[in-house]
Write an enzyme that holds these catalytic residues in place. Structure first.
Site, PDB file in Angstrom:
ATOM      1  N   ASP A   1      43.818  31.675  33.635  1.00 43.98           N
ATOM      2  CA  ASP A   1      42.366  31.570  33.700  1.00 43.98           C
ATOM      3  C   ASP A   1      42.004  30.921  35.043  1.00 43.98           C
ATOM      4  OD1 ASP A   1      39.723  30.809  33.479  1.00 43.98           O
ATOM      5  OD2 ASP A   1      39.921  29.932  31.485  1.00 43.98           O
TER       6      ASP A   1
ATOM      7  N   ASP B   1      35.970  37.365  42.292  1.00 48.63           N
ATOM      8  CA  ASP B   1      35.717  38.771  41.957  1.00 48.63           C
ATOM      9  C   ASP B   1      35.808  38.905  40.440  1.00 48.63           C
ATOM     10  OD1 ASP B   1      35.429  41.499  41.925  1.00 48.63           O
ATOM     11  OD2 ASP B   1      37.441  41.923  42.667  1.00 48.63           O
TER      12      ASP B   1
ATOM     13  N   HIS C   1      34.445  46.078  47.899  1.00 52.54           N
ATOM     14  CA  HIS C   1      35.590  45.282  48.343  1.00 52.54           C
ATOM     15  C   HIS C   1      35.513  44.926  49.826  1.00 52.54           C
ATOM     16  CE1 HIS C   1      37.773  46.967  44.623  1.00 52.54           C
ATOM     17  NE2 HIS C   1      37.372  45.747  44.396  1.00 52.54           N
TER      18      HIS C   1
HETATM   19  N1  SAM Z   1      33.911  44.196  40.793  1.00 50.98           N
HETATM   20  C1  SAM Z   1      33.852  44.039  39.423  1.00 50.98           C
HETATM   21  C2  SAM Z   1      32.478  43.938  38.853  1.00 50.98           C
HETATM   22  O1  SAM Z   1      31.602  43.362  39.456  1.00 50.98           O
HETATM   23  O2  SAM Z   1      32.279  44.481  37.774  1.00 50.98           O
HETATM   24  C3  SAM Z   1      34.805  42.995  38.970  1.00 50.98           C
HETATM   25  C4  SAM Z   1      36.150  43.655  38.958  1.00 50.98           C
HETATM   26  S1  SAM Z   1      37.553  42.774  38.600  1.00 50.98           S
HETATM   27  C5  SAM Z   1      38.435  44.073  37.766  1.00 50.98           C
HETATM   28  C6  SAM Z   1      37.147  41.538  37.391  1.00 50.98           C
HETATM   29  C7  SAM Z   1      38.412  40.839  36.907  1.00 50.98           C
HETATM   30  O3  SAM Z   1      38.099  39.493  36.551  1.00 50.98           O
HETATM   31  C8  SAM Z   1      39.049  41.492  35.688  1.00 50.98           C
HETATM   32  O4  SAM Z   1      40.319  41.982  36.066  1.00 50.98           O
HETATM   33  C9  SAM Z   1      39.152  40.332  34.667  1.00 50.98           C
HETATM   34  O5  SAM Z   1      40.333  40.368  33.907  1.00 50.98           O
HETATM   35  C10 SAM Z   1      39.080  39.117  35.585  1.00 50.98           C
HETATM   36  N2  SAM Z   1      38.640  37.881  34.921  1.00 50.98           N
HETATM   37  C11 SAM Z   1      37.641  37.725  34.021  1.00 50.98           C
HETATM   38  N3  SAM Z   1      37.563  36.437  33.638  1.00 50.98           N
HETATM   39  C12 SAM Z   1      38.518  35.750  34.330  1.00 50.98           C
HETATM   40  C13 SAM Z   1      38.936  34.396  34.365  1.00 50.98           C
HETATM   41  N4  SAM Z   1      38.328  33.473  33.617  1.00 50.98           N
HETATM   42  N5  SAM Z   1      39.945  34.051  35.194  1.00 50.98           N
HETATM   43  C14 SAM Z   1      40.570  34.984  35.971  1.00 50.98           C
HETATM   44  N6  SAM Z   1      40.226  36.298  35.959  1.00 50.98           N
HETATM   45  C15 SAM Z   1      39.218  36.677  35.153  1.00 50.98           C
END
Ligand code: SAM
Length: 288
Positions: free
Chosen positions: A140, A158, A64
């Site tokens: 999304d 992220d 982070h």
């Molecule tokens: N640092 C992490 C990694 O590299 O594994 C990523 C962590 S963060 C928790 C990833 C987030 O992206 C999740 O909370 C997931 O719900 C979100 N996410 C996945 N696809 C997405 C999308 N299309 N739009 C917005 N958020 C999304």
């Protein structure tokens, strides 16, 4: 000795990582993801989505801090910041340490990840929820980028890896929309995986970004839970000068912000790529 079966994360054909489970703290199917939280002796609380490790309480600061502070220190006025994804809110916490940030919009697809993290990761994300600059939209990220009228100085993607809901965040159309909503002089940073294990994913992302932005580069962070060597963070901008900000300027912009990983010297050094990653980047962008 725990009674729980170890959890295995399959990273790639031929490679799995096994975590001992001291306790299973939570399990849920959210509609978007299969979410589980386990307790592990080394990593503390470990959040998995669809069997892939997302964040741990022990090493979240490494990822982070580098995702937040490198672009924010490089930008001369990062007043308006967008996070796409980032449901655990550890990134938001680092971004909001900067007084120069006036608004932070976070667009997360899965409300359950956010709610869940508010409860279980409050040791690092609690300040976010009482900060007036923070606004969340449950949507999304790709649809948001296609439709919003807002504009941003720094955009941080992220995301999960490029499958499931995260796949929409690795497409040329999404990259074009990011450019549309980025203010002049702005910077986009994206999570681009571990190139030792995912060289094609890295190249696809860099190629797509380079078709839209004038300058595409990458910098490195080593995160113990993201197995396989360096993780790459993509840097996309039309402002080449953001890549060569003097250490003294970075130090001034970071004054008063406590970090455990980031330093201005390491900021500059993190753009020095090992040859095999540099070659992948050159092959993808056609520049070198
Ligand atoms: N640092 C992490 C990694 O590299 O594994 C990523 C962590 S963060 C928790 C990833 C987030 O992206 C999740 O909370 C997931 O719900 C979100 N996410 C996945 N696809 C997405 C999308 N299309 N739009 C917005 N958020 C999304």
């Amino acid at each position: 000795m725990s009674n729980h079966k170890p959890v295995s994360e399959t990273l790639h054909d031929g490679v799995s990582v096994v975590f001992d489970v001291d306790d299973v703290l939570y399990e849920e199917s959210t509609g978007h993801h299969r979410l589980s939280l386990i307790q592990n002796t080394v990593f503390g609380k470990l959040l998995m989505l669809d069997g892939a490790v997302q964040v741990t309480s022990r090493d979240e600061f490494m990822y982070h801090e580098m995702l937040a502070h490198v672009p924010l220190a490089a930008h001369d006025n990062p007043a308006s910041v967008l996070i796409i994804g980032g449901g655990d809110c550890g990134l938001a916490e680092e971004v909001l340490k900067h007084d120069r940030v006036r608004t932070l919009t976070q667009v997360e697809i899965d409300a359950s990840v956010l709610e869940f993290s508010k409860e279980h990761f409050s040791d690092f994300n609690a300040p976010v929820f009482s900060d007036d600059r923070f606004q969340v939209e449950i949507a999304d990220g790709a649809a948001f980028a296609a439709e919003t009228e807002k504009r941003f100085d720094v955009i941080l993607v992220d995301s999960t890896d490029p499958d499931g809901p995260g796949a929409a965040l690795f497409t040329p159309g999404f990259y074009r929309d990011l450019k549309r909503i980025l203010r002049p002089g702005g910077i986009v940073v994206s999570q681009n995986g571990v190139p030792f294990l995912q060289p094609e994913e890295f190249k696809d992302a860099m190629r797509g970004l380079a078709s839209v932005f004038e300058v595409v580069s990458s910098y490195l962070v080593a995160v113990p839970t993201y197995f396989g060597g360096h993780m790459t963070l993509g840097w996309s901008t039309d402002a080449a000068e953001t890549l060569s900000v003097d250490e003294s300027v970075l130090a001034r912009r970071m004054a008063g912000i406590e970090t455990r990983y980031y330093t201005p010297a390491h900021h500059r050094a993190s753009f020095a790529l090992p040859r095999f990653i540099e070659t992948l980047l050159q092959e993808a962008t056609g520049k070198g």
